[in-house]
Design an enzyme around this catalytic site. Structure first.
Site, PDB file in Angstrom:
ATOM      1  N   HIS A 138      24.564 -38.621  66.758  1.00  0.00           N
ATOM      2  CA  HIS A 138      23.124 -38.608  67.039  1.00  0.00           C
ATOM      3  C   HIS A 138      22.429 -39.182  65.817  1.00  0.00           C
ATOM      4  O   HIS A 138      22.550 -38.597  64.724  1.00  0.00           O
ATOM      5  CB  HIS A 138      22.647 -37.179  67.304  1.00  0.00           C
ATOM      6  CG  HIS A 138      23.399 -36.517  68.416  1.00  0.00           C
ATOM      7  ND1 HIS A 138      22.920 -36.478  69.719  1.00  0.00           N
ATOM      8  CD2 HIS A 138      24.598 -35.888  68.434  1.00  0.00           C
ATOM      9  CE1 HIS A 138      23.805 -35.834  70.473  1.00  0.00           C
ATOM     10  NE2 HIS A 138      24.834 -35.477  69.726  1.00  0.00           N
ATOM     11  N   ASP A 151      29.065 -36.260  65.037  1.00  0.00           N
ATOM     12  CA  ASP A 151      27.971 -35.572  65.740  1.00  0.00           C
ATOM     13  C   ASP A 151      26.645 -35.647  64.968  1.00  0.00           C
ATOM     14  O   ASP A 151      25.816 -36.504  65.253  1.00  0.00           O
ATOM     15  CB  ASP A 151      28.370 -34.110  66.021  1.00  0.00           C
ATOM     16  CG  ASP A 151      27.666 -33.508  67.223  1.00  0.00           C
ATOM     17  OD1 ASP A 151      26.902 -34.225  67.900  1.00  0.00           O
ATOM     18  OD2 ASP A 151      27.889 -32.310  67.505  1.00  0.00           O
ATOM     19  N   HIS A 188      30.501 -40.473  68.884  1.00  0.00           N
ATOM     20  CA  HIS A 188      29.613 -39.331  69.157  1.00  0.00           C
ATOM     21  C   HIS A 188      28.791 -39.064  67.903  1.00  0.00           C
ATOM     22  O   HIS A 188      29.243 -38.366  66.995  1.00  0.00           O
ATOM     23  CB  HIS A 188      30.457 -38.113  69.555  1.00  0.00           C
ATOM     24  CG  HIS A 188      29.657 -36.910  69.933  1.00  0.00           C
ATOM     25  ND1 HIS A 188      30.146 -35.917  70.767  1.00  0.00           N
ATOM     26  CD2 HIS A 188      28.402 -36.515  69.619  1.00  0.00           C
ATOM     27  CE1 HIS A 188      29.236 -34.973  70.925  1.00  0.00           C
ATOM     28  NE2 HIS A 188      28.158 -35.313  70.219  1.00  0.00           N
ATOM     29  N   GLU A 191      30.830 -27.840  75.332  1.00  0.00           N
ATOM     30  CA  GLU A 191      30.659 -27.505  73.905  1.00  0.00           C
ATOM     31  C   GLU A 191      30.452 -25.984  73.831  1.00  0.00           C
ATOM     32  O   GLU A 191      31.243 -25.263  73.246  1.00  0.00           O
ATOM     33  CB  GLU A 191      29.465 -28.266  73.313  1.00  0.00           C
ATOM     34  CG  GLU A 191      29.225 -28.000  71.828  1.00  0.00           C
ATOM     35  CD  GLU A 191      27.960 -28.704  71.291  1.00  0.00           C
ATOM     36  OE1 GLU A 191      27.086 -29.089  72.097  1.00  0.00           O
ATOM     37  OE2 GLU A 191      27.849 -28.834  70.049  1.00  0.00           O
TER      38      GLU A 191
HETATM   39  N1  ADE Z   1      21.952 -32.863  69.874  1.00  0.00           N
HETATM   40  C1  ADE Z   1      22.370 -33.217  68.651  1.00  0.00           C
HETATM   41  N2  ADE Z   1      23.575 -32.696  68.418  1.00  0.00           N
HETATM   42  C2  ADE Z   1      23.943 -32.004  69.521  1.00  0.00           C
HETATM   43  C3  ADE Z   1      25.081 -31.262  69.904  1.00  0.00           C
HETATM   44  N3  ADE Z   1      26.135 -31.089  69.096  1.00  0.00           N
HETATM   45  N4  ADE Z   1      25.091 -30.686  71.120  1.00  0.00           N
HETATM   46  C4  ADE Z   1      24.055 -30.822  71.931  1.00  0.00           C
HETATM   47  N5  ADE Z   1      22.968 -31.517  71.632  1.00  0.00           N
HETATM   48  C5  ADE Z   1      22.912 -32.113  70.440  1.00  0.00           C
HETATM   49 ZN    ZN Z   2      26.441 -34.253  70.081  1.00  0.00          ZN
END
Ligand code: ADE
Ligand code: ZN
Length: 335
Positions: A19, A278, A17, A200
């Site tokens: 980005h 993340d 996970h 989340e």
């Molecule tokens: N985009 C980047 N990080 C994110 C996250 N933690 N939750 C939702 N969208 C995201």
């Molecule tokens: Zn994320």
């Protein structure tokens, strides 16, 4: 005797996970902004870093979209990805599954081809140089329309051999997974794996939609699934992996204190929880820092540390022979 921190640094790790736009370190952001003659809202690296105080997901997303706006050329995407891969290689990360947000760049006139070519070349170079394997996940921005997601999927079609799965990210509340039901159906018909951020900030109902209506292969975060016992059972029955992000949860106030993080509870309940970073450039740490935050904050045991690392390997989308190889190494280390 070896400490758990030492063990966590040595063990082979996967990142499921991540980005890629969330790995944009302020120093690199300023360098690329200068190279591209793009103005940033902040005058110095320190000013920018001082702004990294979030009370919720949206606070963070506002800065995240601003930050990525300096990425214009293939070399920018390559450099961003390579900097991340180099960093995690030094932390014994052996396999990465990374998200990118094509719509966040298309809206600024940066073509799909430019984005994916830069990212993909870096992933390929990391595999050639270091044997680090990877999967690439195209993520749809859920605050945008279904139509925009379908348009993005059309642009992705010439590149499907480089794309392993699709995800769903950005502002969760008010944008439930079922908004994208038809897009995900189309993705599945193209043979793509499917994952979605759910639970989340959003309610357990969003996690139900992700597993029952979308039929996800994995759940990103999933924290709020713990509010619903039937949902916990359903996730276990489907043997789904949760990609949990401790430092992200702390920074975005999903948890108030690391000692209250639910990851140990997830393991006790029999859920396949994993550790991930993340958006490490924004949340104060990469993989080793996330493990350290759990070791120091929640007092996880050696058995739990092993289980988390093992879940990261078994819950990944890597080839079976690679899984076996990493599991063997992990077992030797924990013997
Ligand atoms: N985009 C980047 N990080 C994110 C996250 N933690 N939750 C939702 N969208 C995201
Ligand atoms: Zn994320």
């Amino acid at each position: 005797m070896e400490t758990l921190i030492e063990l966590s640094k040595k063990m082979p790790k996967t990142e499921l996970h991540l980005h890629i736009e969330g790995t944009f370190e302020p120093e690199q952001m300023f360098a690329i902004a200068q190279r591209n003659q793009v103005a940033l809202k902040y005058n110095t690296v320190d000013d920018l870093k001082a702004a990294y105080q979030f009370t919720n997901l949206q606070d963070f997303l506002d800065l995240y979209y601003q930050g990525m706006s300096v990425l214009l050329h293939e070399a920018d995407f390559y450099d961003l990805t390579m900097a991340y891969l180099k960093k995690v290689r030094s932390e014994n990360v052996v396999h990465v599954e990374i998200f990118f947000d094509p719509q966040g760049h298309l809206s600024r006139g940066v073509s799909f081809d430019v984005q994916i070519q830069g990212i993909y070349n870096a992933l390929q170079d990391a595999e050639k140089k270091w044997g680090m394997t990877s999967k690439l996940i195209m993520s749809f921005l859920r605050h945008l329309s279904e139509e925009s997601a379908f348009e993005t999927l059309e642009l992705a079609k010439p590149h499907l051999k480089w794309i392993d799965g699709v995800g769903l990210d950005s502002s969760e509340v008010g944008h439930p997974p079922k908004k994208f039901l038809r897009v995900f159906e189309a993705c599945k018909n193209l043979g793509l794996k499917v994952t979605a951020h759910a639970g989340e900030e959003g309610p357990p109902e969003y996690v139900w939609q992700a597993i029952d209506q979308i039929g996800v292969d994995r759940i990103d975060h999933g924290n709020r699934a713990l509010e619903d016992d039937k949902l916990i059972e359903a996730i276990k029955q489907r043997n789904l992996t949760l990609t949990v992000c401790p430092l992200s949860n702390l920074k975005l106030c999903v948890v108030n204190d690391m000692k209250d993080h639910p990851i140990r509870n997830m393991l006790t309940l029999g859920l396949n929880a994993t550790v991930n970073s993340d958006d490490p450039a924004y949340f104060g740490g990469y993989m080793n820092d996330n493990y350290a935050s759990l070791i120091n904050g929640t007092r996880i045991s050696k058995e739990e540390l092993f289980q988390l690392a093992k879940n990261g390997i078994t819950g990944s989308w890597m080839e079976d022979h690679h899984k076996e190889q990493h599991l063997k190494q992990l077992n030797i280390l924990f013997k």
